[in-house]
Write a protein that holds these residues in place. Structure first.
Motif, mmCIF file in Angstrom:
data_model
loop_
_atom_site.group_PDB
_atom_site.id
_atom_site.type_symbol
_atom_site.label_atom_id
_atom_site.label_comp_id
_atom_site.label_asym_id
_atom_site.label_seq_id
_atom_site.Cartn_x
_atom_site.Cartn_y
_atom_site.Cartn_z
ATOM 1 N N MET A 117 0.850 -1.194 0.000
ATOM 2 C CA MET A 117 0.000 0.000 0.000
ATOM 3 C C MET A 117 0.874 1.228 0.000
ATOM 4 S SD MET A 117 -2.845 1.104 2.805
ATOM 5 C CE MET A 117 -3.618 2.713 2.766
ATOM 6 N N ALA A 118 0.666 2.119 -0.939
ATOM 7 C CA ALA A 118 1.458 3.340 -1.032
ATOM 8 C C ALA A 118 0.715 4.473 -0.371
ATOM 9 C CB ALA A 118 1.760 3.675 -2.487
ATOM 10 N N ALA A 119 1.460 5.480 0.039
ATOM 11 C CA ALA A 119 0.851 6.643 0.656
ATOM 12 C C ALA A 119 -0.028 7.344 -0.346
ATOM 13 C CB ALA A 119 1.930 7.592 1.166
ATOM 14 N N PRO A 120 -1.244 7.785 0.037
ATOM 15 C CA PRO A 120 -2.124 8.460 -0.908
ATOM 16 C C PRO A 120 -1.545 9.773 -1.337
ATOM 17 C CG PRO A 120 -2.993 8.617 1.319
ATOM 18 C CD PRO A 120 -1.832 7.688 1.396
ATOM 19 N N LYS A 121 -1.854 10.167 -2.606
ATOM 20 C CA LYS A 121 -1.355 11.444 -3.116
ATOM 21 C C LYS A 121 -2.339 12.546 -2.732
ATOM 22 C CE LYS A 121 0.380 11.839 -7.091
ATOM 23 N NZ LYS A 121 0.557 11.890 -8.544
ATOM 24 N N THR A 122 -1.861 13.729 -2.600
ATOM 25 C CA THR A 122 -2.700 14.876 -2.271
ATOM 26 C C THR A 122 -2.853 15.743 -3.482
ATOM 27 O OG1 THR A 122 -0.801 16.146 -1.575
ATOM 28 C CG2 THR A 122 -1.913 14.866 0.126
ATOM 29 N N ILE A 175 2.809 10.497 3.999
ATOM 30 C CA ILE A 175 3.816 11.314 3.313
ATOM 31 C C ILE A 175 3.366 11.500 1.874
ATOM 32 C CG2 ILE A 175 6.227 11.497 2.599
ATOM 33 C CD1 ILE A 175 6.964 9.719 4.936
ATOM 34 N N ALA A 176 3.155 12.738 1.477
ATOM 35 C CA ALA A 176 2.655 13.040 0.139
ATOM 36 C C ALA A 176 3.782 12.965 -0.892
ATOM 37 C CB ALA A 176 2.019 14.429 0.120
ATOM 38 N N ASP A 177 3.432 12.510 -2.094
ATOM 39 C CA ASP A 177 4.359 12.489 -3.239
ATOM 40 C C ASP A 177 5.691 11.825 -2.891
ATOM 41 O OD1 ASP A 177 2.523 13.818 -4.885
ATOM 42 O OD2 ASP A 177 3.170 15.766 -4.142
ATOM 43 N N VAL A 178 5.601 10.604 -2.386
ATOM 44 C CA VAL A 178 6.817 9.882 -1.996
ATOM 45 C C VAL A 178 7.737 9.671 -3.194
ATOM 46 C CG1 VAL A 178 7.700 7.747 -0.999
ATOM 47 C CG2 VAL A 178 5.614 8.770 -0.114
ATOM 48 N N LYS A 179 7.152 9.504 -4.375
ATOM 49 C CA LYS A 179 7.970 9.239 -5.561
ATOM 50 C C LYS A 179 8.875 10.416 -5.926
ATOM 51 C CE LYS A 179 4.435 10.721 -8.905
ATOM 52 N NZ LYS A 179 5.249 11.722 -9.594
ATOM 53 N N ASP A 191 5.264 18.884 0.892
ATOM 54 C CA ASP A 191 6.206 19.973 0.604
ATOM 55 C C ASP A 191 5.566 21.356 0.648
ATOM 56 O OD1 ASP A 191 4.672 19.859 -1.634
ATOM 57 O OD2 ASP A 191 6.306 19.491 -3.045
ATOM 58 N N VAL A 192 4.300 21.443 1.100
ATOM 59 C CA VAL A 192 3.742 22.768 1.393
ATOM 60 C C VAL A 192 4.511 23.401 2.547
ATOM 61 C CG1 VAL A 192 1.678 23.982 2.219
ATOM 62 C CG2 VAL A 192 1.469 22.185 0.496
ATOM 63 N N PRO A 198 7.654 24.659 4.062
ATOM 64 C CA PRO A 198 8.920 25.104 3.462
ATOM 65 C C PRO A 198 10.097 24.220 3.834
ATOM 66 C CG PRO A 198 7.698 26.998 4.280
ATOM 67 C CD PRO A 198 6.958 25.782 4.748
ATOM 68 N N GLU A 199 10.150 23.772 5.082
ATOM 69 C CA GLU A 199 11.262 22.935 5.518
ATOM 70 C C GLU A 199 11.294 21.616 4.738
ATOM 71 O OE1 GLU A 199 13.079 20.944 9.646
ATOM 72 O OE2 GLU A 199 11.339 22.290 9.706
ATOM 73 N N ASP A 200 10.113 21.053 4.484
ATOM 74 C CA ASP A 200 10.041 19.804 3.727
ATOM 75 C C ASP A 200 10.452 20.028 2.267
ATOM 76 O OD1 ASP A 200 8.748 16.880 3.828
ATOM 77 O OD2 ASP A 200 8.204 17.820 1.922
ATOM 78 N N ARG A 201 10.011 21.153 1.709
ATOM 79 C CA ARG A 201 10.370 21.466 0.315
ATOM 80 C C ARG A 201 11.882 21.637 0.166
ATOM 81 N NH1 ARG A 201 8.715 20.869 -4.875
ATOM 82 N NH2 ARG A 201 9.809 22.378 -6.185
ATOM 83 N N ILE A 202 12.496 22.359 1.082
ATOM 84 C CA ILE A 202 13.948 22.567 1.032
ATOM 85 C C ILE A 202 14.684 21.235 1.182
ATOM 86 C CG2 ILE A 202 15.905 23.611 2.244
ATOM 87 C CD1 ILE A 202 14.047 25.954 2.943
ATOM 88 N N LEU A 203 14.175 20.381 2.093
ATOM 89 C CA LEU A 203 14.798 19.074 2.299
ATOM 90 C C LEU A 203 14.763 18.249 1.013
ATOM 91 C CD1 LEU A 203 16.003 16.815 4.036
ATOM 92 C CD2 LEU A 203 13.653 16.231 4.740
ATOM 93 N N ARG A 204 13.631 18.231 0.355
ATOM 94 C CA ARG A 204 13.497 17.449 -0.880
ATOM 95 C C ARG A 204 14.449 17.974 -1.967
ATOM 96 N NH1 ARG A 204 7.676 14.923 -1.619
ATOM 97 N NH2 ARG A 204 6.947 14.846 0.537
ATOM 98 N N GLU A 205 14.559 19.282 -2.071
ATOM 99 C CA GLU A 205 15.448 19.864 -3.083
ATOM 100 C C GLU A 205 16.910 19.546 -2.787
ATOM 101 O OE1 GLU A 205 14.461 23.972 -3.051
ATOM 102 O OE2 GLU A 205 12.674 23.736 -4.327
ATOM 103 N N GLU A 206 17.298 19.613 -1.520
ATOM 104 C CA GLU A 206 18.682 19.305 -1.156
ATOM 105 C C GLU A 206 19.000 17.827 -1.407
ATOM 106 O OE1 GLU A 206 21.178 21.250 -0.275
ATOM 107 O OE2 GLU A 206 19.850 22.971 -0.601
ATOM 108 N N LEU A 207 18.051 16.960 -1.095
ATOM 109 C CA LEU A 207 18.261 15.549 -1.361
ATOM 110 C C LEU A 207 18.381 15.282 -2.862
ATOM 111 C CD1 LEU A 207 15.784 13.888 1.188
ATOM 112 C CD2 LEU A 207 18.275 14.015 1.340
#
Length: 456
Positions: free
Chosen positions: A1-6, A87-91, A138-139, A141-150
């Motif tokens: 089961m994957a996390a649902p998308k938002t 967790i949204a948009d895991v992919k 990623d709404v 900001p901290e999550d968005r920055i983390l994703r971009e850095e990764l």
């Protein structure tokens, strides 16, 4: 089961959710028949298989449960059921393990409600039946920055890995189709499969983690699965015949399992190779100019019958074959009076014999094309063609190599000979037009007109 998308932007706070083998040996045409069961391609102007390393585990954000990285869906299912976090948009997360470890640490420092939106389900039901789920997306900001850095870190690692593979000359691999071994750079194997077996997975410089890629493909073939349509067959011969006839010697571009092996999929966050290429096409269309006067078409080169020398014209290629291999194609065509179709059959016959490392002059077979070429040049067998009935067969209407440009440059000798036979040595003398009136009076057309008028 994957996390649902938002869909849309989630706001923080509460929300309702109701809405070749052996040495040289003699082989006769009667004893043995060799068949080419796959399309071949001439060279145009390559990895191995290794076992995959054990996957590291990823801990749950809230408890001590661990799951292998390759089973991240199980971890997501565990966190939804046990801890009610989505967790949204895991992919779109470039490094899932580092992402989880980061938030595992942050949730020990601050309450989860400081980072996640709260979604209340069954809001119309009695309070005891209502439940709250937490959405991490990623709404924030901290999550968005983390994703971009990764994403940036992953791209850096991929480019370093790609460069290491490009410079690695200690590679050892085996062809998936003919079991020939290759040593040196990975490009040697990949180019061999593209040239000899028409199996092209892309330019070597565009591929990363080549060993794992080839291991994945080999595993599918071992499981008797077609790489393109992904159907399973009862045995290897049936699978090979299917892939050849259906032209399925390629990978399925819609299979996302292969995305991680192409550098283009790491360039932009959340964009696949299809989306990146679509943007490139749109940009070209936006800047398209109507003036094509500076267009320069790259000439298509024909390949020598005996080596990999290429030339832009048949004249240059014939000069090369005569000088380097003592094979005069134009002289043979003239002496035997070959028409266009006979030339095609002769070229395809020679291509097949060279591909199978067999001398058509003495029928001896060799270990490699280099050994064959040396033998034919030393024994002067390049110009020693067999009897016409050997190669003038319908089977040689079909090209040995799919992209054999030499076949397109052959002249239509049949029409040339016919024209010469019709004309012979007849001299053509033009009429004297200095006395047009006399010509009109003596023209045979007058007699025809008179004959028609008498009939009417």
């Amino acid at each position: 089961m994957a996390a649902p998308k938002t869909q849309g932007a989630a706001t923080q706070g509460e929300e309702d959710s109701d809405g070749n083998r052996g040495g040289a040996r003699g082989v006769s045409y009667e004893d043995t028949k060799d068949y080419i069961l796959e399309p071949l391609s001439l060279p145009e102007s390559p990895g191995g298989t290794t076992s995959l390393e054990g996957s590291p585990s990823v801990p749950c954000i809230f408890c001590e449960e661990h799951f292998p990285v390759v089973e991240q869906d199980k971890l997501l299912k565990h966190m939804i059921i046990e801890h009610k976090i989505v967790i949204a948009d895991v992919k779109l997360v470039a490094d899932f393990q580092r992402y989880i470890l980061y938030w595992r640490k942050r949730f020990t420092e601050q309450p989860i409600t400081d980072f996640c939106s709260v979604i209340r389900i069954n809001s119309a039901a009695p309070s005891e039946e209502q439940d709250n789920y937490f959405l991490l997306c990623d709404v924030l900001p901290e999550d968005r920055i983390l994703r971009e850095e990764l994403q940036k870190q992953r791209l850096k690692e991929i480019l370093e890995q790609q460069q290491q593979e490009r410079n690695d000359n200690s590679f050892h691999g085996i062809c998936m189709f003919c079991n020939e071994e290759f040593l040196g750079n990975r490009s040697v194997l990949l180019n061999h499969m593209a040239r000899e077996h028409a199996f092209n997975i892309g330019l070597p410089d565009n591929i990363v983690n080549c060993n794992e890629f080839l291991c994945t493909l080999q595993k599918k073939l071992d499981n008797l699965q077609c790489l393109y349509c992904e159907k399973t067959f009862r045995d290897k011969n049936t699978l090979k015949d299917h892939m050849r006839k259906k032209q399925h010697r390629r990978i399925n571009p819609k299979n996302r399992e292969y995305d991680r092996f192409y550098v283009i999929n790491y360039l932009e966050l959340g964009k696949s190779w299809e989306e990146v290429q679509l943007e490139d096409d749109r940009e070209l269309l936006d800047h398209q100019e109507d003036d094509w006067s500076d267009w320069e078409e790259h000439p298509v080169s024909a390949v020598c019958l005996f080596c990999e020398k290429q030339a832009e014209t048949i004249e240059k290629l014939c000069v090369h074959m005569e000088d380097a291999h003592e094979f005069d194609l134009l002289k043979i065509k003239s002496e035997l009076g070959l028409n266009f179709y006979q030339q095609v059959k002769l070229v395809n016959f020679i291509r097949r014999q060279i591909h199978q490392c067999r001398c058509y002059g003495c029928h001896e077979k060799f270990r490699s094309k280099a050994d064959l070429r040396t033998h034919m040049e030393e024994a002067k067998h390049t110009s020693l063609l067999p009897e016409k009935q050997i190669w003038d067969q319908p089977q040689y209407y079909f090209p040995t190599y799919e992209n054999d440009t030499l076949l397109c440059t052959l002249s239509d000798s049949e029409s040339d000979l016919t024209a010469q036979e019709q004309n012979g040595n007849i001299a053509i003398i033009s009429e004297d037009t200095s006395k047009l009136h006399a010509l009109k009076q003596s023209s045979i057309l007058n007699q025809l007109l008179l004959h028609e008028s008498l009939k009417n």
